[in-house]
Design a protein around this motif. Structure first.
Motif, mmCIF file in Angstrom:
data_model
loop_
_atom_site.group_PDB
_atom_site.id
_atom_site.type_symbol
_atom_site.label_atom_id
_atom_site.label_comp_id
_atom_site.label_asym_id
_atom_site.label_seq_id
_atom_site.Cartn_x
_atom_site.Cartn_y
_atom_site.Cartn_z
ATOM 1 N N THR A 12 0.828 -1.204 0.000
ATOM 2 C CA THR A 12 0.000 0.000 0.000
ATOM 3 C C THR A 12 0.862 1.254 0.000
ATOM 4 N N ALA A 13 0.300 2.323 -0.551
ATOM 5 C CA ALA A 13 0.983 3.619 -0.592
ATOM 6 C C ALA A 13 -0.072 4.708 -0.498
ATOM 7 N N LYS A 14 0.261 5.762 0.211
ATOM 8 C CA LYS A 14 -0.661 6.890 0.308
ATOM 9 C C LYS A 14 0.137 8.117 0.698
ATOM 10 N N LEU A 15 -0.197 9.226 0.074
ATOM 11 C CA LEU A 15 0.397 10.506 0.406
ATOM 12 C C LEU A 15 -0.730 11.418 0.876
ATOM 13 N N TYR A 16 -0.527 12.056 2.025
ATOM 14 C CA TYR A 16 -1.524 12.946 2.623
ATOM 15 C C TYR A 16 -0.994 14.376 2.535
ATOM 16 N N ALA A 17 -1.634 15.225 1.744
ATOM 17 C CA ALA A 17 -1.160 16.590 1.550
ATOM 18 C C ALA A 17 -2.143 17.583 2.173
ATOM 19 N N GLU A 18 -1.635 18.348 3.116
ATOM 20 C CA GLU A 18 -2.481 19.325 3.798
ATOM 21 C C GLU A 18 -2.898 20.444 2.842
#
Length: 185
Positions: A12-18
């Protein structure tokens, strides 16, 4: 990218950008700066980016559900990265994010490492960039080995149990430098 590498390995991969106004936004908007979002630049991974490069508001849900990715990243907005606001604001934001991640089952399982790093130095001669690693196997490590952002990319690959990508293959190992014991994916 290391995110695409994770997905290609069935992980799994995920990027969280504010402050990102939607998934995989490729233009800056308000306090969201696309220049800090590496996945947005990988054109060959656009469909994965559209699915897994998400606004940071999703982080809390994933933490609570114990669904943090094998390769993940949290990117602050221009205020909380100390570009446009006081360092105390960035510090408060960082404390909140780390506290949130540490409150979840992924951290409590002992399998999650948290890396905090900056994207630029203090303009000093030594080009020193803050990097801190939190993991149950790391205790008071002070690193003198010169590390780069390629070292961070190498760490992602090492955590995934994969061959480091491109220039990361020749970069010093952040895992070795910090004494981080990798259990594998």
């Amino acid at each position: 990218s290391v995110f695409g590498q994770a997905l290609s390995l069935g992980r799994t991969a995920k990027l969280y950008a504010e402050s990102m106004p939607g998934n995989c936004v490729t233009e800056s908007s308000g306090q969201y700066a696309v220049k800090h979002n590496p996945w947005a630049y990988h054109l060959s991974e656009r469909s994965a980016c559209a699915q897994y490069d998400v606004p940071a508001t999703e982080l809390g849900k994933d933490v609570t559900a114990g669904r943090l990715p094998n390769a993940g990243m949290v990117i602050p907005n221009l205020c909380n990265d100390a570009h446009d606001c006081d360092l105390s604001v960035a510090d408060s934001w960082l404390r909140t994010q780390i506290g949130t991640v540490m409150s979840g089952p992924d951290w409590k399982s002992g399998h999650l490492a948290i890396v905090v790093t900056a994207d630029e130095d203090d303009n000093g001669q030594d080009n020193l960039v803050l990097t801190a690693v939190a993991h149950p196997s790391v205790h008071g490590a002070v690193v003198t080995t010169p590390l780069t952002h390629y070292s961070l990319a190498r760490l992602y690959s090492e955590v995934l149990g994969a061959k480091p990508l491109a220039e990361a293959a020749a970069a010093p190992s952040m895992a070795t430098a910090f004494g981080l014991r990798l259990a594998g994916p």
